[in-house]
Motif scaffolding. Structure first.
Motif, mmCIF file in Angstrom:
data_model
loop_
_atom_site.group_PDB
_atom_site.id
_atom_site.type_symbol
_atom_site.label_atom_id
_atom_site.label_comp_id
_atom_site.label_asym_id
_atom_site.label_seq_id
_atom_site.Cartn_x
_atom_site.Cartn_y
_atom_site.Cartn_z
ATOM 1 N N UNK A 69 0.833 -1.327 -0.079
ATOM 2 C CA UNK A 69 -0.043 -0.088 0.067
ATOM 3 C C UNK A 69 0.846 1.241 0.006
ATOM 4 N N UNK A 70 0.403 2.205 -0.782
ATOM 5 C CA UNK A 70 0.883 3.659 -0.671
ATOM 6 C C UNK A 70 -0.047 4.585 -0.158
ATOM 7 N N UNK A 71 -0.441 4.682 1.188
ATOM 8 C CA UNK A 71 -1.515 5.336 1.707
ATOM 9 C C UNK A 71 -2.535 4.186 1.753
ATOM 10 N N UNK A 72 -3.828 4.819 0.938
ATOM 11 C CA UNK A 72 -4.855 3.942 0.736
ATOM 12 C C UNK A 72 -4.849 3.114 -0.530
ATOM 13 N N UNK A 73 -3.936 3.353 -1.226
ATOM 14 C CA UNK A 73 -3.902 2.690 -2.463
ATOM 15 C C UNK A 73 -3.206 1.484 -2.657
ATOM 16 N N UNK A 74 -3.898 0.384 -3.069
ATOM 17 C CA UNK A 74 -3.407 -0.717 -3.203
ATOM 18 C C UNK A 74 -2.272 -0.894 -4.264
ATOM 19 N N UNK A 75 -1.020 -1.351 -3.969
ATOM 20 C CA UNK A 75 0.044 -1.443 -5.032
ATOM 21 C C UNK A 75 0.611 -2.829 -4.994
ATOM 22 N N UNK A 76 0.755 -3.246 -6.486
ATOM 23 C CA UNK A 76 1.574 -4.483 -6.641
ATOM 24 C C UNK A 76 2.655 -4.373 -7.235
ATOM 25 N N UNK A 77 3.764 -5.041 -6.927
ATOM 26 C CA UNK A 77 5.022 -4.738 -7.819
ATOM 27 C C UNK A 77 5.692 -6.305 -8.171
ATOM 28 N N UNK A 78 6.118 -6.248 -9.208
ATOM 29 C CA UNK A 78 7.075 -7.336 -9.781
ATOM 30 C C UNK A 78 8.301 -7.231 -9.995
ATOM 31 N N UNK A 79 9.275 -7.243 -9.141
ATOM 32 C CA UNK A 79 10.702 -7.254 -9.544
ATOM 33 C C UNK A 79 11.065 -7.608 -10.607
ATOM 34 N N UNK A 80 11.960 -7.046 -11.566
ATOM 35 C CA UNK A 80 12.306 -7.904 -12.678
ATOM 36 C C UNK A 80 13.865 -7.660 -13.008
ATOM 37 N N UNK A 81 14.633 -6.741 -12.290
ATOM 38 C CA UNK A 81 16.059 -6.635 -12.559
ATOM 39 C C UNK A 81 16.700 -5.918 -11.379
ATOM 40 N N UNK A 82 17.732 -6.543 -10.997
ATOM 41 C CA UNK A 82 18.342 -5.856 -9.774
ATOM 42 C C UNK A 82 19.180 -4.560 -10.263
ATOM 43 N N UNK A 83 19.290 -3.735 -9.550
ATOM 44 C CA UNK A 83 20.191 -2.471 -10.135
ATOM 45 C C UNK A 83 21.194 -2.104 -9.050
ATOM 46 N N UNK A 84 21.302 -2.654 -7.779
ATOM 47 C CA UNK A 84 22.251 -2.496 -6.878
ATOM 48 C C UNK A 84 21.867 -3.333 -5.681
ATOM 49 N N UNK A 85 22.560 -3.224 -4.699
ATOM 50 C CA UNK A 85 22.479 -4.028 -3.455
ATOM 51 C C UNK A 85 21.009 -4.110 -2.992
ATOM 52 N N UNK A 86 20.400 -2.835 -2.972
ATOM 53 C CA UNK A 86 18.988 -2.569 -2.429
ATOM 54 C C UNK A 86 17.954 -2.263 -3.275
ATOM 55 N N UNK A 87 18.591 -1.998 -4.649
ATOM 56 C CA UNK A 87 17.739 -1.416 -5.554
ATOM 57 C C UNK A 87 17.144 -2.549 -6.677
#
Length: 341
Positions: A69-87
């Motif tokens: 969630x971002x506030x009241x909004x439901x958010x879905x995320x599918x990671x697809x490529x690592x860009x750094x140690x935590x990114x």
């Protein structure tokens, strides 16, 4: 080339929702210069030659799908490529509700900053805290089943095993190298006894593999980059097999794409460590492989274009028509094919 040249009709009931059990009991369509033959995966030691070499991708699928969630909004995320140690670069559902600088809460104490938006609409997520991101994903993520399976059923505990190959060792993929799902320890022992060797390389498969080709012409399609690595010892082994007259058989389009990225115009395969966005369509001259094991792919997909480049478009259209008529199971959990040009 026109993308619609790679279209075909696939009945929904041909899409496999679970893998064959045992894995090496899946069917296998062999396509070579002599035509087509219906076999099963465990026939492979009798079909290949001694001194052939199978090349597997040892990437391991991570729990790359997140719901938050971002506030009241439901958010879905599918990671697809690592860009750094935590990114990680991610494709985000409901992305219009996310602005640069927003923090998304994924539950289980996992949060990430939406750092920037890419040209392809993806969002760079920077995960908070000191724990390795892999541990955060184990807590908050789930297995990223392909949309043509996830749209018909939810991921469950079986998928945690079913959607990993026996070679999975290097975490970083968000999709399995599915041709290798058919292999079992018993099959590998039979291949070894026959004198058929194997090596592994690493290509971390990204979620871009599921994206449809929206362009009308292949020249206008942009591939997403994926990270891959072939070490010097593996490159030397591949070259030695071909020099001795053996065949390099890629198990999966991911292995094939990485080998072809590492092969020079002279046909020599060199060590590779970096990103590849290679896009193979008919007219491409293969330099590093002599055959391919792969599952059956989506209509108008980059992977159906790849197998058409290897075997010829009309031959692959005929092979897929046969597979559909004869009840083969398609896509990630489906049956396989052995393509020998």
């Amino acid at each position: 080339m026109r993308v619609d040249l790679f279209d075909f009709d696939l009945p929904a009931e041909r899409i496999a929702l679970r893998p064959a059990s045992p894995r090496d009991s899946a069917r296998m369509l062999v396509v070579d210069q002599d035509g087509m033959a219906d076999r099963i995966i465990r026939d492979l030691p009798d079909i290949l030659r001694p001194d052939d070499l199978l090349v597997f991708n040892d990437t391991r699928v991570i729990p790359a799908q997140l719901e938050g969630r971002r506030g009241e909004a439901r958010i879905g995320a599918t990671l697809h490529k690592r860009e750094g140690p935590r990114a990680w670069r991610a494709f985000v559902r409901n992305a219009k509700r996310v602005r640069d600088g927003d923090r998304i809460e994924f539950g289980a104490g996992v949060t990430a900053l939406a750092a920037s938006r890419g040209d392809d609409g993806s969002i760079l997520l920077e995960f908070d805290g000191d724990e390795p991101v892999e541990l955060l994903l184990e807590r908050a993520g789930r297995m990223p089943l392909p949309p043509y399976i996830a749209g018909k059923r939810a991921a469950d505990e079986r998928d945690a095993d079913d959607y990993q190959t026996m070679f999975a060792a290097e975490p970083g993929a968000v999709a399995a190298p599915t041709a290798a799902l058919h292999f079992t320890p018993d099959l590998m022992a039979a291949l070894d006894a026959r004198g058929i060797g194997h090596v592994t390389l690493t290509l971390h498969v990204g979620a871009g593999t599921f994206l449809p080709v929206k362009a009308e012409d292949t020249d206008d399609h942009r591939m997403h980059a994926e990270y891959g690595r072939i070490d010097a010892a593996t490159a030397d082994r591949l070259n030695a097999v071909r020099r001795a007259g053996g065949r390099v058989i890629a198990v999966g389009t991911t292995s094939l794409r990485l080998i072809e990225s590492a092969a020079g115009e002279d046909g020599i395969i060199r060590p590779f460590d970096g990103d590849t966005a290679i896009f193979i369509t008919p007219g491409y001259r293969f330099r590093g492989i002599d055959g391919l094991m792969t599952n059956f792919h989506l209509p108008k997909s980059t992977l159906f274009m790849l197998v058409s480049a290897l075997m010829g478009r009309e031959r692959m259209q005929a092979a897929y028509a046969h597979a559909i008529a004869d009840g083969y199971r398609f896509y990630s959990y489906g049956d396989g094919s052995l393509l020998l040009p």
